[in-house]
Write a protein that holds these residues in place. Sequence first.
Motif, PDB file in Angstrom:
ATOM      1  N   ALA A   1       0.805  -1.211   0.000  1.00 24.75           N
ATOM      2  CA  ALA A   1       0.000   0.000   0.000  1.00 24.75           C
ATOM      3  C   ALA A   1       0.840   1.265   0.000  1.00 24.75           C
ATOM      4  N   ASP A   2       2.034   1.243   0.590  1.00 33.48           N
ATOM      5  CA  ASP A   2       2.836   2.449   0.709  1.00 33.48           C
ATOM      6  C   ASP A   2       3.888   2.542  -0.397  1.00 33.48           C
ATOM      7  N   ALA A   3       3.802   1.663  -1.383  1.00 37.94           N
ATOM      8  CA  ALA A   3       4.820   1.653  -2.417  1.00 37.94           C
ATOM      9  C   ALA A   3       4.411   2.546  -3.581  1.00 37.94           C
ATOM     10  N   THR A   4       5.389   2.961  -4.358  1.00 38.03           N
ATOM     11  CA  THR A   4       5.134   3.749  -5.557  1.00 38.03           C
ATOM     12  C   THR A   4       5.717   3.007  -6.737  1.00 38.03           C
ATOM     13  N   PRO A   5       5.100   3.140  -7.914  1.00 34.37           N
ATOM     14  CA  PRO A   5       5.605   2.413  -9.080  1.00 34.37           C
ATOM     15  C   PRO A   5       7.045   2.775  -9.374  1.00 34.37           C
ATOM     16  N   THR A   6       7.857   1.756  -9.647  1.00 30.85           N
ATOM     17  CA  THR A   6       9.272   1.989  -9.933  1.00 30.85           C
ATOM     18  C   THR A   6       9.503   2.243 -11.416  1.00 30.85           C
ATOM     19  N   THR A   7       8.549   1.846 -12.286  1.00 30.06           N
ATOM     20  CA  THR A   7       8.686   2.047 -13.718  1.00 30.06           C
ATOM     21  C   THR A   7       7.617   3.011 -14.196  1.00 30.06           C
ATOM     22  N   PRO A   8       7.986   4.141 -14.756  1.00 33.19           N
ATOM     23  CA  PRO A   8       6.981   5.098 -15.202  1.00 33.19           C
ATOM     24  C   PRO A   8       6.151   4.515 -16.335  1.00 33.19           C
ATOM     25  N   PRO A   9       4.830   4.710 -16.295  1.00 36.68           N
ATOM     26  CA  PRO A   9       3.995   4.173 -17.353  1.00 36.68           C
ATOM     27  C   PRO A   9       4.296   4.821 -18.694  1.00 36.68           C
ATOM     28  N   GLN A  10       4.177   4.056 -19.761  1.00 30.93           N
ATOM     29  CA  GLN A  10       4.394   4.557 -21.103  1.00 30.93           C
ATOM     30  C   GLN A  10       3.040   4.602 -21.812  1.00 30.93           C
ATOM     31  N   GLY A  11       2.626   5.761 -22.284  1.00 30.62           N
ATOM     32  CA  GLY A  11       1.355   5.875 -22.978  1.00 30.62           C
ATOM     33  C   GLY A  11       0.194   5.973 -21.997  1.00 30.62           C
ATOM     34  N   PRO A  12      -1.046   5.712 -22.476  1.00 32.21           N
ATOM     35  CA  PRO A  12      -2.247   5.825 -21.631  1.00 32.21           C
ATOM     36  C   PRO A  12      -2.152   4.915 -20.412  1.00 32.21           C
ATOM     37  N   THR A  13      -2.644   5.410 -19.292  1.00 29.86           N
ATOM     38  CA  THR A  13      -2.600   4.623 -18.064  1.00 29.86           C
ATOM     39  C   THR A  13      -3.995   4.112 -17.715  1.00 29.86           C
ATOM     40  N   ALA A  14      -4.009   3.080 -16.891  1.00 27.42           N
ATOM     41  CA  ALA A  14      -5.274   2.477 -16.471  1.00 27.42           C
ATOM     42  C   ALA A  14      -5.072   1.811 -15.129  1.00 27.42           C
ATOM     43  N   GLU A  15      -6.188   1.386 -14.541  1.00 26.83           N
ATOM     44  CA  GLU A  15      -6.138   0.701 -13.254  1.00 26.83           C
ATOM     45  C   GLU A  15      -7.209  -0.370 -13.233  1.00 26.83           C
ATOM     46  N   ALA A  16      -6.859  -1.525 -12.719  1.00 27.06           N
ATOM     47  CA  ALA A  16      -7.810  -2.630 -12.584  1.00 27.06           C
ATOM     48  C   ALA A  16      -7.741  -3.142 -11.148  1.00 27.06           C
ATOM     49  N   ARG A  17      -8.904  -3.482 -10.608  1.00 32.81           N
ATOM     50  CA  ARG A  17      -8.949  -3.953  -9.214  1.00 32.81           C
ATOM     51  C   ARG A  17      -9.703  -5.273  -9.162  1.00 32.81           C
ATOM     52  N   LEU A  18      -9.140  -6.238  -8.429  1.00 29.91           N
ATOM     53  CA  LEU A  18      -9.744  -7.550  -8.264  1.00 29.91           C
ATOM     54  C   LEU A  18      -9.925  -7.832  -6.783  1.00 29.91           C
TER      55      LEU A  18
ATOM     56  N   GLU B   1      -4.403  -4.461 -18.806  1.00 31.16           N
ATOM     57  CA  GLU B   1      -5.428  -5.398 -19.265  1.00 31.16           C
ATOM     58  C   GLU B   1      -4.858  -6.807 -19.389  1.00 31.16           C
ATOM     59  N   SER B   2      -3.627  -6.924 -19.913  1.00 33.14           N
ATOM     60  CA  SER B   2      -2.998  -8.242 -20.039  1.00 33.14           C
ATOM     61  C   SER B   2      -2.721  -8.854 -18.670  1.00 33.14           C
ATOM     62  N   ALA B   3      -2.219  -8.042 -17.739  1.00 35.35           N
ATOM     63  CA  ALA B   3      -1.929  -8.535 -16.390  1.00 35.35           C
ATOM     64  C   ALA B   3      -3.215  -8.934 -15.667  1.00 35.35           C
ATOM     65  N   ARG B   4      -4.269  -8.144 -15.859  1.00 35.46           N
ATOM     66  CA  ARG B   4      -5.549  -8.488 -15.222  1.00 35.46           C
ATOM     67  C   ARG B   4      -6.049  -9.838 -15.722  1.00 35.46           C
ATOM     68  N   ARG B   5      -5.988 -10.027 -17.031  1.00 38.60           N
ATOM     69  CA  ARG B   5      -6.444 -11.296 -17.601  1.00 38.60           C
ATOM     70  C   ARG B   5      -5.605 -12.455 -17.087  1.00 38.60           C
ATOM     71  N   LEU B   6      -4.300 -12.251 -16.964  1.00 35.97           N
ATOM     72  CA  LEU B   6      -3.422 -13.303 -16.460  1.00 35.97           C
ATOM     73  C   LEU B   6      -3.768 -13.657 -15.017  1.00 35.97           C
ATOM     74  N   VAL B   7      -3.970 -12.646 -14.170  1.00 40.01           N
ATOM     75  CA  VAL B   7      -4.302 -12.904 -12.769  1.00 40.01           C
ATOM     76  C   VAL B   7      -5.632 -13.651 -12.669  1.00 40.01           C
ATOM     77  N   GLU B   8      -6.589 -13.293 -13.506  1.00 39.16           N
ATOM     78  CA  GLU B   8      -7.880 -13.988 -13.483  1.00 39.16           C
ATOM     79  C   GLU B   8      -7.720 -15.461 -13.872  1.00 39.16           C
ATOM     80  N   GLU B   9      -6.872 -15.730 -14.860  1.00 35.94           N
ATOM     81  CA  GLU B   9      -6.634 -17.117 -15.262  1.00 35.94           C
ATOM     82  C   GLU B   9      -5.936 -17.891 -14.145  1.00 35.94           C
ATOM     83  N   LEU B  10      -4.966 -17.248 -13.490  1.00 36.07           N
ATOM     84  CA  LEU B  10      -4.272 -17.905 -12.380  1.00 36.07           C
ATOM     85  C   LEU B  10      -5.234 -18.180 -11.231  1.00 36.07           C
ATOM     86  N   LEU B  11      -6.139 -17.247 -10.994  1.00 37.88           N
ATOM     87  CA  LEU B  11      -7.133 -17.431  -9.936  1.00 37.88           C
ATOM     88  C   LEU B  11      -8.051 -18.605 -10.265  1.00 37.88           C
ATOM     89  N   GLN B  12      -8.416 -18.743 -11.524  1.00 36.13           N
ATOM     90  CA  GLN B  12      -9.244 -19.868 -11.934  1.00 36.13           C
ATOM     91  C   GLN B  12      -8.509 -21.185 -11.720  1.00 36.13           C
TER      92      GLN B  12
END
Length: 356
Positions: free
Chosen positions: A4-21, A68-79
Amino acid sequence: MERADATPTTPPQGPTAEARLHIDGIEMVRLLGPQDRLLTTVERQFPLVSVLVRGNDITIAGDAEQVESARRLVEELLQMVRQGHELTPTEVNSSARILEKDRGSSPAELLSQSIVTARGKSVRPKTMGQKSYVDAIDENTIVFGIGPAGTGKTYLAMAKAVQALQRKEVERIILTRPAVEAGERLGYLPGTLTDKIDPYLRPLYDALNEMMDPEIVPKLLAAGTIEVAPLAYMRGRTLNNSFIVLDEAQNTTPEQMKMFLTRLGFGSKMVVTGDITQVDLPTGTSGLQVVTRILDHLDDIHFATLTSADVVRHTLVGLIVDAYTKYDQVQMARRDGQSATSPHPSDRDRRYTRKR
């Protein structure tokens, strides 16, 4: 892994987004893995996103496409977790590669095929290469599984053999491998012939005991339902209604390979496994190398090639395999270069004759 107290170490490239599971507590623990190593692996796959875990929520933020790719991967791993898989970084990497090639595919579905279950542990393919290999065994009478150490080629073949026996598709299992290291020196070893060859067959026994009740295995061996024997014992036999596995096939001679393949009888299936980069024959050519050139055009025979991407041991094993492959390629290029610049034997003979 970010908290929770961490900040991204790699600056985003292009449009940004957020997904929550939102994930239940027990499933979250199994998904994270020891020291959160599974989600750490997810972050390595997608360097432009950060993964934040707070309570039962996972938040993925950063580059929109990778989120979006990471979200899909996490959902597959959860399944997979919900299906009872014990996740390792191998499944994470394999699932990421599957989704990268085809976003419409489902790694959880592709890698959920359980071959056998013993003592609460399921044996199943963990990579697409292994899945293709297992499917080939179902679809062909003879399958060659060729690949480096740790790709599961022998283990999966034996699992399919046990499955076929349990389903009564065959009447017996025959497991064999050449005892090349012993050669003609078997007579100098202590004990009976069984004692002499046992060390070379021990890996097959070990795999059997993992896939079946250890108390049942000795009974099946005594009854002849399962036979573990050196390759020399196959000569002169016709093997009907059997599932036959030849392991360490790179250590067979071309004559031994022909002898083995012609033992095939009615209602039988053969799987031949080996690593053509680890030939221990003192002299001569490996039968596994030769057979790939002789039988590759025949129907109902399949050659499955596994690579370092299919290694399911420690991640270092895959790196070691790649390093040795590159080294062998360099050495081969050097030998080819030296042979191209060295004089032909007949030229050397002519020069020697003129000097005399």
